[in-house]
Design an enzyme around this catalytic site. Structure first.
Site, short mmCIF file in Angstrom:
data_model
loop_
_atom_site.label_atom_id
_atom_site.label_comp_id
_atom_site.label_asym_id
_atom_site.label_seq_id
_atom_site.Cartn_x
_atom_site.Cartn_y
_atom_site.Cartn_z
N ASP A 1 0.91 -1.20 -0.01
CA ASP A 1 0.13 0.03 0.01
C ASP A 1 0.85 1.19 -0.07
O ASP A 1 1.89 1.37 0.81
CB ASP A 1 -0.94 0.12 1.24
CG ASP A 1 -2.12 1.02 1.04
OD1 ASP A 1 -2.36 1.45 -0.02
OD2 ASP A 1 -2.63 1.35 2.23
N HIS B 1 -4.37 13.92 0.50
CA HIS B 1 -4.45 13.08 1.66
C HIS B 1 -3.23 13.47 2.55
O HIS B 1 -3.32 13.78 3.80
CB HIS B 1 -4.99 11.66 1.37
CG HIS B 1 -4.57 10.79 2.55
ND1 HIS B 1 -5.73 10.72 3.27
CD2 HIS B 1 -3.83 10.04 2.89
CE1 HIS B 1 -5.61 9.99 4.17
NE2 HIS B 1 -4.26 9.21 4.00
N GLU C 1 -10.56 4.10 3.63
CA GLU C 1 -9.66 4.70 2.70
C GLU C 1 -10.04 4.36 1.07
O GLU C 1 -9.85 3.16 0.64
CB GLU C 1 -8.20 4.40 2.76
CG GLU C 1 -7.72 4.70 4.39
CD GLU C 1 -6.13 4.54 4.54
OE1 GLU C 1 -5.58 3.99 3.98
OE2 GLU C 1 -5.73 5.59 5.52
N GLU D 1 -9.14 4.24 -2.59
CA GLU D 1 -8.06 4.03 -3.12
C GLU D 1 -8.11 3.34 -4.61
O GLU D 1 -9.30 2.86 -4.81
CB GLU D 1 -6.92 3.01 -2.29
CG GLU D 1 -6.70 3.41 -1.18
CD GLU D 1 -5.60 2.88 -0.43
OE1 GLU D 1 -4.58 2.22 -1.24
OE2 GLU D 1 -5.38 3.04 0.94
N ASP E 1 -9.35 0.33 1.76
CA ASP E 1 -8.38 -0.21 2.86
C ASP E 1 -8.91 0.39 4.31
O ASP E 1 -8.23 1.20 4.79
CB ASP E 1 -6.96 0.66 2.65
CG ASP E 1 -5.86 0.38 3.31
OD1 ASP E 1 -6.03 -0.94 3.83
OD2 ASP E 1 -4.93 0.91 3.73
N ARG F 1 -8.32 3.69 12.92
CA ARG F 1 -7.29 4.92 13.47
C ARG F 1 -6.72 4.80 14.87
O ARG F 1 -5.58 5.20 15.14
CB ARG F 1 -7.96 6.20 13.34
CG ARG F 1 -8.57 6.33 11.81
CD ARG F 1 -7.33 6.58 10.92
NE ARG F 1 -7.96 6.62 9.37
CZ ARG F 1 -7.04 6.34 8.38
NH1 ARG F 1 -5.97 5.90 8.46
NH2 ARG F 1 -7.63 6.54 7.14
N GLN G 1 -4.27 2.10 14.93
CA GLN G 1 -3.05 2.69 14.23
C GLN G 1 -2.15 3.60 15.10
O GLN G 1 -0.92 3.58 15.19
CB GLN G 1 -3.40 3.43 12.93
CG GLN G 1 -2.55 3.63 11.87
CD GLN G 1 -3.06 4.32 10.66
OE1 GLN G 1 -4.40 4.38 10.59
NE2 GLN G 1 -2.25 4.85 9.90
N LYS H 1 -4.60 -1.99 10.38
CA LYS H 1 -4.75 -2.01 9.01
C LYS H 1 -5.06 -3.37 8.22
O LYS H 1 -5.37 -3.59 7.23
CB LYS H 1 -3.46 -1.73 8.08
CG LYS H 1 -2.94 -0.04 8.50
CD LYS H 1 -4.06 0.68 7.35
CE LYS H 1 -3.68 2.12 7.51
NZ LYS H 1 -4.55 3.05 6.57
N THR I 1 -9.34 -5.39 3.65
CA THR I 1 -9.14 -4.59 2.52
C THR I 1 -10.12 -5.17 1.56
O THR I 1 -10.09 -6.34 1.28
CB THR I 1 -7.78 -4.62 2.12
OG1 THR I 1 -6.94 -4.23 3.15
CG2 THR I 1 -7.80 -3.74 0.81
N GLU J 1 -10.11 12.66 7.46
CA GLU J 1 -10.17 13.98 6.97
C GLU J 1 -11.52 14.57 6.87
O GLU J 1 -11.60 15.88 7.25
CB GLU J 1 -9.74 13.73 5.38
CG GLU J 1 -8.28 13.24 5.25
CD GLU J 1 -8.08 12.90 3.84
OE1 GLU J 1 -7.63 13.68 3.04
OE2 GLU J 1 -8.28 11.57 3.49
CA CA Z 1 -4.08 2.95 2.69
#
Ligand code: CA
Length: 432
Positions: free
Chosen positions: A136, A143, A212, A214, A246, A250, A253, A266, A270, A377
């Site tokens: 990844d 971002h 996420e 992507e 993804d 948070r 993480q 993570k 996915t 975000e």
């Molecule tokens: Ca990612």
């Protein structure tokens, strides 16, 4: 491009004759997973088509690969390389065109049509590739900038390496699932009181479950260990593209990532869209990436400008009450690094990429508020409510929420898109 004779192809379908994405289906008549393409609201079952007596004649590039469309993954087909993918896609486009030069094979062959052209609702989609490794990246400029600004302020938003190399980390392939698979909220170590010193973690379900947005890229032809892929040859190693979510926890993480990077925050899931849009199908939609003001190292210099694609992306959140809100509309043009640059950087030290390996672009966000591809975000680091239909709000995902990503390019009747990349959050399993 001409219209198709296949019924029920809406002008808004992402699966026009200009697309022809490949996937793995199972059907009531053929319950073992095998290869198909999507056209409008239908699929063309390529395993059934390959029972046609003149199949070898129709697809000369595949004559040494009998049964390639009976495979349960697209790895063998991907490894044949781009000229073969191009020839096969073009033959399928001809067979499905209203002006086909071979009407006797499918268009006027009602028996074969009945067996090979099936409504998408009647088939089940499976993971399209056997994925050995998943990497990844972090190529979405806005971002990286916005998240950096949230944590370090605008002056230090980008790390010093950001414009010199496509930042990435090695992810987890075993938890990649096909669109529609439910996602269980992960448990993890989290810090519930960030002001307390020393820190005291508790083990609990994530309270900051995020997405996420992507783009994913599948590798076709491998490179040998010790032999880097040149940036100018990297396109020859790309099979095609999918949408990728993804999922990220948070709070897990934040606590775990020092000093080796993300791990349990993570690696639990996915999601990818089921249809792989071939590299050739996206060629007409090339566009310029985000300008990089830093002189590039030679191995990252592509010598041309239009190396990424302008795919219109959107994210919808459906609450457990059934209210749906579009929380993000953006474009894949907001990448600072192209997939060829990611591939060149990944293999610089000799790392072998293998057929079926998946590369993620990193979260794609645009410059404005409605263009942000993660809740981190959208809620400004969890500090602000995101307003939803039905008088509801979110900062991160709740149990029962469904996220659906879509991506499409092109004009009505000629659209090239991915369909849906969707997943619903299930409540965490109580701890043992
Ligand atoms: Ca990612």
């Amino acid at each position: 491009m001409a219209a198709t004779w296949v019924p029920d192809v809406s002008p808004d379908s992402p699966f026009s004759l200009a697309n022809i994405p490949f996937g793995i289906i199972s059907s009531p008549a053929n319950p073992a997973p095998h290869v198909a393409i999507a056209i409008g609201s239908q699929v063309l079952d390529l395993k059934v088509l390959s029972s046609y007596p003149d199949f070898d004649d129709l697809f000369p590039a595949l004559k040494n690969y009998p049964g390639i469309f009976s495979n349960s993954t697209l790895n063998e087909f991907a490894a044949l390389g781009r000229p073969v993918h191009r020839e096969v896609r073009s033959t399928i486009q001809n067979l499905l065109s209203a002006e086909t030069s071979r009407p006797e094979i499918l268009k006027d062959n009602l028996g074969l049509r009945q067996d090979a052209v099936l409504p998408q609702q009647k088939v089940k989609m499976h993971l399209p590739m056997s994925i050995g490794d998943y990497t990844d990246f972090y190529a979405g400029f806005h971002h990286a900038y916005y998240v950096g600004a949230l944590f370090r302020g605008p002056q230090a938003a980008l790390q010093p390496n950001y414009t010199h190399l496509p930042v990435g980390y090695h992810g987890r392939a075993s938890s990649i699932v096909v669109s529609g698979t439910p996602i269980k909220r992960p448990f993890g170590q989290i810090i519930t009181d960030p002001t307390a010193e020393p820190k005291h973690p508790t083990t609990a379900p994530s309270r900051r479950l995020d997405i996420e947005l992507e783009l994913g890229c599948f590798i076709s032809i491998p490179n040998e260990m010790g032999s880097p892929i040149k940036v100018t040859n990297a396109e020859d190693h790309i099979f095609g593209y999918v949408l990728l979510n993804d999922w990220s926890a948070r709070d897990i993480q934040t606590w775990e990532y020092v000093p080796l990077g993300p791990f349990n925050g993570k690696n639990f899931a996915t999601t990818i869209s089921p249809w792989i849009v071939l590299a050739d199908a996206l060629e007409p939609f090339r566009t310029k990436q985000i300008d990089n003001w830093t002189p590039l190292q030679g191995y990252l210099n592509e010598g041309k400008e239009e190396n990424i694609f302008g795919i219109e992306l959107q994210v919808d959140l459906e609450t457990p009450q059934g209210d749906s809100t579009r929380i993000c509309t953006t474009s894949s043009k907001y990448l600072m690094w192209s997939f060829p640059q990611m591939i060149a950087h990944h293999t610089l030290g000799g790392c072998p990429l293998r057929t079926g390996d998946l590369l993620g672009s990193g979260t794609i966000s645009g410059p404005s508020q409605g263009e942000r591809g993660s809740f981190l975000e959208l809620s400004e680091g969890g500090r602000k409510d995101i307003m939803l239909q039905g008088m509801d709000v979110r900062r991160f995902l709740k149990d029962g929420d469904r996220i659906t990503i879509q991506g499409v390019c092109g004009e009505p009747g000629q659209k090239v898109g991915f369909g849906e990349c969707t997943g619903q959050i299930l409540q965490a399993t109580p701890q043992l």
